[in-house]
Design a protein around this motif. Structure first.
Motif, PDB file in Angstrom:
ATOM      1  N   VAL A 139     -75.446   7.160 -29.603  1.00  0.00           N
ATOM      2  CA  VAL A 139     -75.175   7.432 -28.197  1.00  0.00           C
ATOM      3  C   VAL A 139     -75.660   6.266 -27.332  1.00  0.00           C
ATOM      4  O   VAL A 139     -76.760   5.748 -27.520  1.00  0.00           O
ATOM      5  N   LYS A 140     -74.828   5.865 -26.387  1.00  0.00           N
ATOM      6  CA  LYS A 140     -75.245   4.835 -25.437  1.00  0.00           C
ATOM      7  C   LYS A 140     -76.017   5.500 -24.302  1.00  0.00           C
ATOM      8  O   LYS A 140     -75.641   6.576 -23.828  1.00  0.00           O
ATOM      9  N   ILE A 141     -77.106   4.877 -23.881  1.00  0.00           N
ATOM     10  CA  ILE A 141     -77.968   5.445 -22.849  1.00  0.00           C
ATOM     11  C   ILE A 141     -78.179   4.405 -21.749  1.00  0.00           C
ATOM     12  O   ILE A 141     -78.530   3.261 -22.037  1.00  0.00           O
ATOM     13  N   THR A 142     -77.958   4.815 -20.509  1.00  0.00           N
ATOM     14  CA  THR A 142     -78.258   3.966 -19.360  1.00  0.00           C
ATOM     15  C   THR A 142     -79.266   4.698 -18.480  1.00  0.00           C
ATOM     16  O   THR A 142     -79.013   5.832 -18.066  1.00  0.00           O
ATOM     17  N   SER A 143     -80.410   4.069 -18.252  1.00  0.00           N
ATOM     18  CA  SER A 143     -81.492   4.714 -17.499  1.00  0.00           C
ATOM     19  C   SER A 143     -81.747   3.982 -16.185  1.00  0.00           C
ATOM     20  O   SER A 143     -81.538   2.775 -16.085  1.00  0.00           O
ATOM     21  N   LYS A 144     -82.239   4.748 -15.216  1.00  0.00           N
ATOM     22  CA  LYS A 144     -82.551   4.158 -13.919  1.00  0.00           C
ATOM     23  C   LYS A 144     -83.762   4.879 -13.318  1.00  0.00           C
ATOM     24  O   LYS A 144     -83.757   6.107 -13.178  1.00  0.00           O
ATOM     25  N   ALA A 145     -84.789   4.125 -12.987  1.00  0.00           N
ATOM     26  CA  ALA A 145     -85.940   4.697 -12.280  1.00  0.00           C
ATOM     27  C   ALA A 145     -85.595   4.861 -10.806  1.00  0.00           C
ATOM     28  O   ALA A 145     -85.017   3.968 -10.191  1.00  0.00           O
ATOM     29  N   CYS A 146     -85.945   6.014 -10.252  1.00  0.00           N
ATOM     30  CA  CYS A 146     -85.635   6.328  -8.852  1.00  0.00           C
ATOM     31  C   CYS A 146     -86.908   6.802  -8.142  1.00  0.00           C
ATOM     32  O   CYS A 146     -87.025   7.980  -7.758  1.00  0.00           O
ATOM     33  N   PRO A 147     -87.880   5.927  -7.985  1.00  0.00           N
ATOM     34  CA  PRO A 147     -89.201   6.351  -7.501  1.00  0.00           C
ATOM     35  C   PRO A 147     -89.230   6.910  -6.093  1.00  0.00           C
ATOM     36  O   PRO A 147     -90.122   7.708  -5.756  1.00  0.00           O
ATOM     37  N   MET A 148     -88.289   6.543  -5.236  1.00  0.00           N
ATOM     38  CA  MET A 148     -88.322   7.008  -3.855  1.00  0.00           C
ATOM     39  C   MET A 148     -87.980   8.488  -3.704  1.00  0.00           C
ATOM     40  O   MET A 148     -88.290   9.106  -2.682  1.00  0.00           O
ATOM     41  N   LEU A 149     -87.364   9.076  -4.712  1.00  0.00           N
ATOM     42  CA  LEU A 149     -86.906  10.455  -4.565  1.00  0.00           C
ATOM     43  C   LEU A 149     -88.052  11.467  -4.517  1.00  0.00           C
ATOM     44  O   LEU A 149     -87.932  12.506  -3.860  1.00  0.00           O
ATOM     45  N   VAL A 150     -89.150  11.181  -5.212  1.00  0.00           N
ATOM     46  CA  VAL A 150     -90.273  12.128  -5.205  1.00  0.00           C
ATOM     47  C   VAL A 150     -90.897  12.260  -3.808  1.00  0.00           C
ATOM     48  O   VAL A 150     -91.014  13.379  -3.288  1.00  0.00           O
ATOM     49  N   PRO A 151     -91.282  11.161  -3.155  1.00  0.00           N
ATOM     50  CA  PRO A 151     -91.835  11.332  -1.800  1.00  0.00           C
ATOM     51  C   PRO A 151     -90.828  11.917  -0.808  1.00  0.00           C
ATOM     52  O   PRO A 151     -91.211  12.666   0.093  1.00  0.00           O
ATOM     53  N   LEU A 152     -89.549  11.594  -0.970  1.00  0.00           N
ATOM     54  CA  LEU A 152     -88.538  12.188  -0.094  1.00  0.00           C
ATOM     55  C   LEU A 152     -88.496  13.707  -0.274  1.00  0.00           C
ATOM     56  O   LEU A 152     -88.415  14.460   0.700  1.00  0.00           O
TER      57      LEU A 152
END
Length: 266
Positions: A139-152
């Motif tokens: 399986v191909k996996i593409t990951s992205k960190a989205c740190p701003m979403l938690v404080p929002l």
């Protein structure tokens, strides 16, 4: 084991209440105990050894409350301490959000390319990558960190122009990737589900909510063990610090009032 015994759910803070919300929806007769380790959040910046120590302290607290099941509603703990928690819990079943989200994504008929969004710690741990490849190494996996979403999320900014702009910016990474599904790899992220769906509506991409997935797994496991509660539905909430602030945010997360949040020291 007693059918009326509670389900124990825990997280490093408040995000795990999105799991509580889905469990209450899927299992309305179950009694639930939730613990949020608000005195020591965030876990993502701490060593695995420290996270394991915290997680085992919480596990011990839940076992003292005679829970019949433990749900790890924290991606960081799921990645670093699940095996130790299971060993400490003995015969008590332990489920975690990473396993649940991965299983749900892999159950989708088309899963050649899976996207994962999460905190910096979760994405950096590659825990979802390992879990997915245990199912299928191709399986191909593409990951992205989205740190701003938690404080929002904790500010309640989940459906305004700022939230939509930030979600758009993060999901732009997947624009040309042709992913089949997107795993929400943080328990705060389901609060943005509608915004994310609007961003992805042109493409046939399935959104995998680990809260929904772990609630389904819990229902199936309790049914298999003949431990479904025929009559219950209580909710107890514990934190390690700042119960007033937690209660305000918790009611926003759950969309309902919480009569009492208790503070305890582990």
């Amino acid at each position: 084991m007693n059918k009326e015994a509670p389900i124990g759910i825990f997280d490093s803070g408040i995000g795990g209440l999105t799991v509580v919300k889905e469990v209450r929806r899927a299992l309305p007769n179950e009694n639930i105990i939730y613990f949020g380790d608000t005195a020591r959040v965030p876990y993502g910046i701490k060593s695995e050894k420290v996270v394991r120590n915290y997680a085992l302290q919480i596990t011990n607290f839940l076992m003292q409350r005679n829970v019949k099941m433990i749900l790890i509603a924290c991606n960081t703990v799921s990645a670093s301490a699940r095996d130790e928690i299971q060993e400490a819990a003995g015969d008590i079943p332990v489920l975690d959000v990473i396993s649940a989200g991965t299983k749900a994504a892999m159950a989708w008929p088309e899963h050649d390319h899976i996207g994962v969004i999460g905190t910096l710690a979760t994405i950096g741990s590659e825990a979802y990558n390992r879990a997915i490849r245990e199912y299928n190494g191709g399986v191909k996996i593409t990951s992205k960190a989205c740190p701003m979403l938690v404080p929002l999320a904790e500010e309640g900014w989940t459906d305004n122009d700022i939230a939509r702009q930030i979600v758009h910016r993060y999901l732009a990474s997947f624009e040309d990737q042709n992913i089949d599904s997107l795993i929400l790899g943080c328990t705060h992220y389901p609060l943005f589900k509608e915004t994310i769906q609007q961003e992805l509506y042109r493409r046939k991409i399935r959104i995998v909510d680990s809260g929904e997935s772990i609630a389904k797994m819990a229902r199936e496991e309790l049914a298999r063990r003949q431990l479904l509660n025929p009559s219950g539905g209580t909710f107890e909430c514990y934190v390690s610090d700042r119960p007033q602030r937690f209660q305000e945010l918790a009611e926003r997360f759950l969309g309902t009032e919480i009569p009492n949040v208790q503070i305890i020291q582990l």
